[in-house]
Motif scaffolding. Structure first.
Motif, mmCIF file in Angstrom:
data_model
loop_
_atom_site.group_PDB
_atom_site.id
_atom_site.type_symbol
_atom_site.label_atom_id
_atom_site.label_comp_id
_atom_site.label_asym_id
_atom_site.label_seq_id
_atom_site.Cartn_x
_atom_site.Cartn_y
_atom_site.Cartn_z
ATOM 1 N N THR A 255 -0.032 -5.462 9.383
ATOM 2 C CA THR A 255 -0.925 -4.729 8.469
ATOM 3 C C THR A 255 -0.384 -3.321 8.277
ATOM 4 O O THR A 255 0.480 -2.872 9.041
ATOM 5 N N LEU A 278 1.010 -2.073 2.113
ATOM 6 C CA LEU A 278 0.994 -3.520 1.908
ATOM 7 C C LEU A 278 -0.310 -3.873 1.194
ATOM 8 O O LEU A 278 -1.369 -3.339 1.540
ATOM 9 N N SER A 280 -2.072 -6.521 1.330
ATOM 10 C CA SER A 280 -3.022 -7.191 2.220
ATOM 11 C C SER A 280 -2.339 -7.422 3.564
ATOM 12 O O SER A 280 -1.152 -7.145 3.719
ATOM 13 N N GLU A 282 -0.343 -9.185 6.343
ATOM 14 C CA GLU A 282 0.800 -10.106 6.147
ATOM 15 C C GLU A 282 0.992 -10.939 7.422
ATOM 16 O O GLU A 282 1.489 -10.435 8.435
ATOM 17 N N VAL A 290 9.997 -10.266 11.219
ATOM 18 C CA VAL A 290 9.974 -9.114 10.308
ATOM 19 C C VAL A 290 10.801 -8.019 10.965
ATOM 20 O O VAL A 290 10.566 -7.651 12.124
ATOM 21 N N ILE A 307 9.434 -7.367 2.193
ATOM 22 C CA ILE A 307 7.983 -7.200 2.166
ATOM 23 C C ILE A 307 7.653 -5.835 1.559
ATOM 24 O O ILE A 307 6.768 -5.692 0.717
ATOM 25 N N ARG A 313 11.657 -9.885 5.859
ATOM 26 C CA ARG A 313 11.268 -11.074 6.590
ATOM 27 C C ARG A 313 12.433 -12.081 6.512
ATOM 28 O O ARG A 313 12.873 -12.439 5.422
#
Lengths: 337, 257
Positions: A255, A278, A280, A282, A290, A307, A313
């Motif tokens: 997040t 971000l 939302s 992830e 990541v 991302i 990622r």
């Protein structure tokens, strides 16, 4: 004379007339004759090519051949340059060989990962091979028996075989093992504390049981590009390697709050250089990681999915190894966190 | 199956002369009465015709009759060498030397087999030992010459001359020519063949070998003439007949082969 069946004068057996024996001589089979006729010049003349072919045939047919080496104690002591010389009483030569090998080897270790280190390592191996050549030239060459044809194996051929054996049996496995656990990689792009031009050691042994933990520095394939292979087919090559740090693994939740990265609700110790956002939360699926990286590799198609800036990622199989040690420059020698 | 019967020695009681081969109806009882000397004589006649396989069989038969017959063992070894079965010849010479330790001809036979098989270093030592043995046999000197040729040493002629001095037989000259031909020295072989023909011009094998050396030297017309002489003396001579049939190609002449 009593106790002997030989003639006193000439030594011939006096029982020859009464012995039960086969008086028919052995004959060559058709295949053997064809084989011998197929290479008549090689059996008639002592050519190097002939010897080489015979040596190959000797290696291919161990059941019918014999390699006689009478100096086994020296052969196995040849694993260390100078040891066999020492054993054979040539202590002066042995001392020179071991001193030269250790000196060059030490320089090779000192400059490991640099071109100079490769040169010194090569010279150390050359000293080792020279020690073996020197040992071989002090003794008679071994006799080889191939299909009933016996000949002295020439010294140059023995030397060549020994050199190949030393390189393939001794040094190739050692080099392979070192490359697995301590492969030197020169940093091409600065990342965190690692500066471009420094040499780090990478442990490439990432088996199924080896866990990659959050916060570890890793070497990974950041992008791929296409090349024409020798068969003129286009091939995708994963060779643009970059250095990154693992922020989250499979099952973690990523997040972003206030431009800072959180993993499973906990703020990461390592953050991107710029605040990110971000849309939302992830989730990271199993088998994926990541990474935090500098995000400047534009040499090919990116392997993973970006991302956010500096967050990538990627699947686990794109991670080549774990970076754990800085080797060069030597005054910054030490472990890396 | 027929190949097995081809090797039966049904005509073994007869002398090897081709004309006599037809009259090979000797009774079996007569075969038993022949002694080792007879088989040695028959083997020698075959050998003088260049029929090494038949000579080897008859040497074996002679040795079978008398196991202490050294010339029989020597003949076996020499025929194996002539048939280019060198490892077998070396093995057989070694076996014979277990019975007749230090015998000069057998030692020389072993040296020749080793030399032809390529082990020249060992052959040299054994040949030296053979020459040092007492006796007046020309064979060790022939083997010494063979070794010199294998080493490309020019003193081989001295060794061969020494062998000729020890034996006035034309067969020695022919054996020298065979050695020269083995090492692809047809010109020198031709000289020895001419010397042999001066001694025995009625021997088809001398003419045959001369034809072979002439053919190898590129003198195809002279070779045909030699083969023709050989066939005049022995119309059944397979080697000369084959050479006459195959040696006349214009391409072969053009290429000088």
């Amino acid at each position: 004379m009593p106790g002997t069946d030989g003639c006193v004068r000439c030594g011939s057996s006096l029982h020859a007339a009464t012995l039960v024996m086969d008086v028919r001589p052995p004959r060559a089979g058709k295949l053997a004759k064809r084989w011998r006729r197929a290479m008549p010049n090689l059996t008639r003349t002592q050519t190097h090519v002939g010897r080489l072919i015979r040596f190959g045939a000797d290696c291919l047919s161990p059941a019918r051949s014999r390699l006689v080496i009478t100096q086994w104690p020296l052969v196995w002591r040849s694993v260390l340059p100078g040891w066999a010389h020492w054993h054979a009483g040539r202590r002066d030569r042995g001392r020179w060989f071991i001193t030269a090998f250790c000196t060059l080897g030490a320089f090779g270790v000192l400059f490991y990962g640099r071109t100079l280190g490769s040169i010194f390592s090569g010279l150390a191996i050359a000293v080792h091979v020279s020690a073996i050549f020197d040992l071989i030239n002090q003794y008679e060459p071994p006799r080889i028996n191939v299909f009933g044809i016996a000949f002295d194996c020439p010294a140059w051929l023995v030397s060549l075989a020994v050199m190949m054996a030393v390189l393939l049996v001794l040094y190739a496995p050692i080099a392979g093992a070192i490359m697995q656990v301590a492969a030197p990689v020169e940093v091409t792009q600065s990342f965190e504390a690692l500066q471009a031009g420094q040499v780090v050691l990478v442990n490439q042994r990432l088996g199924p049981g080896d866990q990659l933990q959050d916060g570890q520095l890793v070497l990974f394939n950041s992008s791929t590009y296409r090349v024409l292979n020798p068969f003129l087919h286009e091939t995708v090559v994963n060779s643009n390697q970059s250095i990154g740090r693992i922020l989250a693994g499979g099952g973690d939740m990523l997040t972003c709050v206030g431009g800072r990265v959180y993993v499973n609700g906990r703020q990461c110790l390592w953050q991107p250089s710029q605040p990110i956002s971000l849309p939302s939360a992830e989730p990271v699926s199993e088998g994926m990681f990541v990474l935090l990286w500098n995000g400047t590799d534009e040499r090919g198609t990116a392997v993973g999915a970006t991302i956010a800036p500096e967050l990538l990622r990627i699947p686990r199989d794109q991670i080549d190894g774990r970076i754990y040690w800085r080797y060069q420059p030597i005054w910054k020698f030490g472990s890396i966190r | 199956v027929s190949s097995r019967f081809q090797r039966l020695e049904l005509d073994a009681t007869n002398p090897p002369a081709p004309k006599a081969a037809a009259a090979s109806a000797a009774p079996a009882a007569a075969m038993e009465t022949h002694d080792a000397a007879h088989w040695m004589r028959v083997a020698g006649q075959y050998r003088r015709q260049g029929l090494f396989e038949a000579a080897l069989r008859h040497y074996s038969r002679a040795v079978e009759m008398d196991r202490a017959l050294v010339p029989g063992w020597v003949g076996q070894v020499r025929m194996l060498v002539a048939l280019e079965e060198f490892p077998e010849a070396e093995l057989w010479a070694r076996k014979a030397l277990e019975l007749f330790r230090g015998q000069a001809d057998l030692t020389a036979g072993r040296a020749q087999a080793l030399c032809r098989a390529g082990d020249i270093k060992q052959a040299q030592g054994i040949c030296d030992a053979a020459i040092q043995q007492p006796g007046q046999s020309p064979y060790p000197w022939l083997v010494r010459g063979d070794l010199m040729l294998a080493l490309a040493d020019s003193v081989e002629e001295h060794c061969f001359d020494k062998a000729v001095q020890l034996s006035g037989d034309w067969l020695t000259l022919i054996e020298i020519a065979e050695i020269y031909l083995y090492y692809h020295r047809p010109a020198k072989a031709q000289t020895r063949c001419q010397q042999a023909l001066a001694k025995a011009s009625d021997q088809p094998y001398c003419w045959y070998l001369q034809g072979m050396s002439q053919s190898a030297s590129g003198f195809h017309d002279a070779a045909r003439l030699s083969f023709k002489h050989c066939l005049d003396l022995d119309p059944q001579h397979a080697g000369a007949r084959a050479a006459m049939e195959s040696g006349g190609g214009w391409l072969r002449r053009l290429l000088g082969r």
